[in-house]
Design an enzyme around this catalytic site. Structure first.
Site, PDB file in Angstrom:
ATOM      1  N   HIS A   9      -1.388  -2.385 -10.877  1.00 41.87           N
ATOM      2  CA  HIS A   9      -1.350  -1.007 -11.380  1.00 41.87           C
ATOM      3  C   HIS A   9      -1.126   0.001 -10.251  1.00 41.87           C
ATOM      4  O   HIS A   9      -1.263  -0.312  -9.062  1.00 41.87           O
ATOM      5  CB  HIS A   9      -2.649  -0.676 -12.116  1.00 41.87           C
ATOM      6  CG  HIS A   9      -3.867  -0.737 -11.230  1.00 41.87           C
ATOM      7  ND1 HIS A   9      -4.205   0.268 -10.347  1.00 41.87           N
ATOM      8  CD2 HIS A   9      -4.807  -1.706 -11.074  1.00 41.87           C
ATOM      9  CE1 HIS A   9      -5.302  -0.066  -9.696  1.00 41.87           C
ATOM     10  NE2 HIS A   9      -5.687  -1.258 -10.120  1.00 41.87           N
ATOM     11  N   GLU A  82      -9.572  -6.817 -14.366  1.00 45.48           N
ATOM     12  CA  GLU A  82      -9.995  -7.092 -12.995  1.00 45.48           C
ATOM     13  C   GLU A  82     -11.273  -7.926 -12.987  1.00 45.48           C
ATOM     14  O   GLU A  82     -11.938  -8.089 -14.019  1.00 45.48           O
ATOM     15  CB  GLU A  82     -10.210  -5.759 -12.251  1.00 45.48           C
ATOM     16  CG  GLU A  82     -10.625  -5.865 -10.787  1.00 45.48           C
ATOM     17  CD  GLU A  82      -9.660  -6.650  -9.929  1.00 45.48           C
ATOM     18  OE1 GLU A  82      -9.545  -7.878 -10.136  1.00 45.48           O
ATOM     19  OE2 GLU A  82      -9.058  -6.050  -9.015  1.00 45.48           O
TER      20      GLU A  82
END
Length: 213
Positions: A9, A82
């Site tokens: 990201h 994550e």
């Protein structure tokens, strides 16, 4: 051949504050938005069949920017999130060096010795991410799949593909924001043809790397 475009990201506010994010979230900065748009421009002539993204907002926002005006379905997936860092999340690196000194050291220097304060181990994350991407690859055999995820998740999968022990997880290359890793799959076996490329981010090459997740 099946191809996976594995993308980190864009920069977030927690990144520039040097805070551990994990399952917590922080929106993209203006720079993070620009990074995603630059990658979108880079990929404008690349055919992508589907985009999978971590369900965390920073990844979803990045995926939408990369998609742009292309007619591509975006699928959010919790298993692409994550590493769950639980009680270490939200703290700055300076704070963690005081409150979780040994864990912070092991996280970056001896990941095979890292014992989380809640959350996941590196082994558990590797199993989660590898199983999920394997499912995605099987479902979209013969297609090109973009997957937007996070630093530790991506490094864990790279290590899985390269058959590296957890102790070597942080071996180069460094994963800059919106870095692009390309994995080609033949008969179910993946090989990496591009590692963490940032040719769309010329300004990043000269910058000092910062440890953020």
């Amino acid at each position: 051949m099946t191809k996976v475009l594995l993308i980190r990201h864009g920069e977030t506010h927690f990144n520039i504050q040097k805070r551990f994010q994990g399952f917590m979230d922080s929106p993209l900065t203006e720079k993070g938005i620009a990074q995603a748009k630059l990658l979108s421009e880079r990929l404008k002539n690349t055919h992508i069949d589907v985009i999978y993204t971590s369900s965390l907002g920073r990844a979803v926002e990045t995926a939408a920017l990369i998609k742009g005006d292309k007619d591509i379905k975006i699928i959010e997936n919790d298993n692409l999130r994550e590493m769950n860092l639980d009680r270490m999340e939200g703290y700055t690196t300076d704070e963690l060096m005081i409150s979780h000194k040994e864990q912070y050291h092991n996280f970056w220097n001896d990941p095979d010795k890292f014992i989380p304060d809640g959350g996941e181990t590196f082994e558990e994350l590797r199993e989660r991410i590898s199983k999920e991407i394997s499912k995605i690859v099987k479902k979209h055999r013969g297609q090109t799949i973009a997957i937007v995820s996070h630093t530790v998740a991506i490094k864990s999968y790279i290590g899985y593909i390269d058959n590296l022990p957890i102790a070597q997880l942080w071996n180069p290359p460094f994963l800059h924001q919106t870095s692009l890793t390309v994995i080609d799959y033949e008969e179910g076996k993946g090989s990496i043809s591009m590692y963490a490329d940032i040719s769309h981010l010329a300004e990043e090459k000269a910058e000092k790397t910062t440890k953020t997740v």
